[in-house]
Enzyme design. Structure first.
Site, PDB file in Angstrom:
ATOM      1  N   GLY A 207       7.179  23.709  23.326  1.00 25.47           N
ATOM      2  CA  GLY A 207       7.568  23.073  22.176  1.00 25.47           C
ATOM      3  C   GLY A 207       9.224  22.956  22.005  1.00 25.47           C
ATOM      4  O   GLY A 207       9.906  23.434  22.934  1.00 25.47           O
ATOM      5  N   ASN A 208       9.502  22.812  20.717  1.00 31.18           N
ATOM      6  CA  ASN A 208      10.915  23.085  20.541  1.00 31.18           C
ATOM      7  C   ASN A 208      11.037  23.591  19.044  1.00 31.18           C
ATOM      8  O   ASN A 208      10.059  23.564  18.276  1.00 31.18           O
ATOM      9  CB  ASN A 208      11.780  21.720  20.598  1.00 31.18           C
ATOM     10  CG  ASN A 208      11.267  20.549  20.015  1.00 31.18           C
ATOM     11  OD1 ASN A 208      11.107  20.701  18.905  1.00 31.18           O
ATOM     12  ND2 ASN A 208      10.478  19.614  20.922  1.00 31.18           N
ATOM     13  N   TYR A 209      12.300  23.568  18.618  1.00 35.48           N
ATOM     14  CA  TYR A 209      12.779  24.303  17.220  1.00 35.48           C
ATOM     15  C   TYR A 209      12.621  23.114  16.153  1.00 35.48           C
ATOM     16  O   TYR A 209      12.960  23.538  14.960  1.00 35.48           O
ATOM     17  CB  TYR A 209      14.094  24.891  17.254  1.00 35.48           C
ATOM     18  CG  TYR A 209      14.043  26.186  18.106  1.00 35.48           C
ATOM     19  CD1 TYR A 209      13.316  27.257  17.744  1.00 35.48           C
ATOM     20  CD2 TYR A 209      14.968  26.419  19.192  1.00 35.48           C
ATOM     21  CE1 TYR A 209      13.414  28.365  18.511  1.00 35.48           C
ATOM     22  CE2 TYR A 209      14.998  27.373  20.060  1.00 35.48           C
ATOM     23  CZ  TYR A 209      14.187  28.542  19.507  1.00 35.48           C
ATOM     24  OH  TYR A 209      13.971  29.516  20.134  1.00 35.48           O
ATOM     25  N   SER A 210      12.461  21.888  16.395  1.00 39.19           N
ATOM     26  CA  SER A 210      12.468  20.945  15.325  1.00 39.19           C
ATOM     27  C   SER A 210      11.531  21.243  14.183  1.00 39.19           C
ATOM     28  O   SER A 210      10.164  21.581  14.451  1.00 39.19           O
ATOM     29  CB  SER A 210      11.909  19.654  15.946  1.00 39.19           C
ATOM     30  OG  SER A 210      11.662  18.634  14.736  1.00 39.19           O
ATOM     31  N   ALA A 275      11.128  15.232  17.749  1.00 40.84           N
ATOM     32  CA  ALA A 275      11.872  15.868  18.890  1.00 40.84           C
ATOM     33  C   ALA A 275      10.616  15.916  19.877  1.00 40.84           C
ATOM     34  O   ALA A 275       9.985  17.081  19.940  1.00 40.84           O
ATOM     35  CB  ALA A 275      12.511  17.148  18.675  1.00 40.84           C
TER      36      ALA A 275
END
Ligand code: C5P
Length: 402
Positions: A207-210, A275
């Site tokens: 995943g990512n920090y969005s 994102a």
């Protein structure tokens, strides 16, 4: 609606219970709410409920009985950016129409300099009575906004006109009043937001920090212009302020694409602010990968579909697509290259080099490009203000001049 001062007047009708939901919607959207209740309203909903929801003591009497403290209706009338009376009974409507200032609510109404919104609620015969009809006409002629009651089943179990409009609708009227105009009325706007989670096994993901804040701010800003908005969002905790924003929750890029594909055709505008993870594990294990029994050192990855490019690649004339580019270097060149490659009309660039821009923060600093070049270079501002500006740019966009 953030920071707006709203006086919420509640009169004594069964629909008073709906005022709790209305107060909550205003507070959630960042407004300050001061509740003023008539003595009869307290028979239907308690001041404790309303003060707990708004974080302010309810005003009902001219004086606090034990201290003699005077509650100034004039101050309240001046403090308000808007006054909403919901529900407004036949009796309070008559008092407002003729200036019968025998309680705190009516005196506040008479002192209010701000616009007043009145949501009548009563039985159908009372609503249809010539005196009520005439009183409402009088109130309209004084410049008040009447939020017409709906038809439906009433507290008496009779069916007809008199049911107070739903809190979400009343909120919407105020939201639009404080916000902008109606340029997007009747138009559908599709927005992707948040990160995507690409499952490795049932407990792990890529995943990512969005956080989705920008996408949801865009949704609220588009609704404020009259659009019908659907957000297809990855896993986030943020929620839209406006109850009319439809949210479809997904996990992965493939699910996001599938949900967007169902809605893209009828959307006038699609904004890709998600994102999206670029890669996903080739196989998601059905049970948890155990460190003890697995010697997994390498994850085989496959490329995710590019949602913005796929959908923009098949847009029909009149459809407008907007992408985001989050860059760390060579920002303008990269953003403009993405615009062309993905067949977008506009691209919103935020540089991670700018302080206060990008993932997670409440502010953003963006510039917007079309294929002809820079359209706007906006200073650092809240994501809400930024979203409003982006929606303004979208509504004003003319492919032949920009
Ligand atoms: O190529 P890049 O990820 O930088 O492009 C960013 C833009 O493309 C954003 O608008 C993002 O929402 C969109 N995008 C997408 N699907 C992907 C990757 C990016 O819709 N798989």
């Amino acid at each position: 609606m953030k920071g707006k001062h709203i006086v919420l007047g509640i009169t004594g009708g069964i629909a008073a219970y709906k005022a709790a939901t209305l107060a909550r919607l205003f507070v959630k959207a960042g407004a300050e709410v001061q509740v003023v209740m008539t003595p009869a309203a307290k028979e239907f909903i308690t001041p404790v409920t309303m003060s707990a929801l708004t974080g302010k003591p309810v005003v009902s009497e001219f004086f606090t009985a034990n201290t003699g403290e005077w509650h100034s209706h004039v101050d309240l009338g001046l403090w308000a950016d808007a006054m909403v009376i919901a529900p407004a009974t036949a009796s309070s409507i008559a008092k407002m129409a003729y200036g019968v200032a025998d309680n705190m609510l009516i005196t506040t109404y008479l002192s209010a300099k701000a616009p007043v919104f009145i949501a009548p609620a009563m039985d159908l015969d009372m609503m249809a009575h010539p005196s009520t009809v005439a009183n409402i006409e009088l109130l309209k002629s004084y410049g008040n906004h009447i939020i017409e009651p709906a038809e439906g089943e009433l507290a008496s179990h009779l069916v007809g006109k008199g049911r107070m409009e739903e809190p979400e609708r009343i909120f919407d009227v105020l939201y639009r009043f404080f916000n902008d105009t109606d340029e997007l009325a009747g138009k559908k706007v599709l927005i992707t937001a948040g990160p995507t989670h690409e499952a490795i096994d049932p407990v792990r993901f890529i995943g990512n920090y969005s956080t989705g804040k920008m996408g949801f701010a865009l949704a609220d800003a588009a609704v404020a212009r009259g659009a019908e908005v659907t957000v297809v969002s990855g896993p986030v905790t943020v929620k839209p302020c406006h109850p009319a924003v439809k949210v479809i929750k997904v996990e992965s890029a493939c699910e996001m694409l599938a949900e967007c594909e169902k809605r893209f055709d009828e959307a006038s505008v699609a904004i890709f602010s998600a994102a999206v993870a670029d890669y996903a594990p080739a196989h998601a294990e059905s049970s948890k990968i155990k460190r003890e029994t697995s010697d997994l050192h390498t994850l085989e990855l496959v490329k995710n579909p590019d949602i913005a490019a796929t959908l923009s690649g098949c847009k029909h004339p009149g459809q407008l697509t907007v992408g985001f580019a989050l860059e760390t270097d060579n920002e303008t060149v990269n953003a403009r290259h993405k615009l062309e490659k993905k067949n977008l009309d506009l691209i919103v660039l935020n540089s991670l080099r700018d302080k206060g821009a990008g993932f997670g923060c409440d502010t953003n600093k963006v510039s917007v490009y079309s294929s002809r070049g820079l359209i706007a270079d906006l200073p650092l501002k809240s994501k809400q203000d930024c979203a409003r500006d982006i929606i303004s740019i979208i509504t004003a966009y003319d492919p032949f001049t920009h």
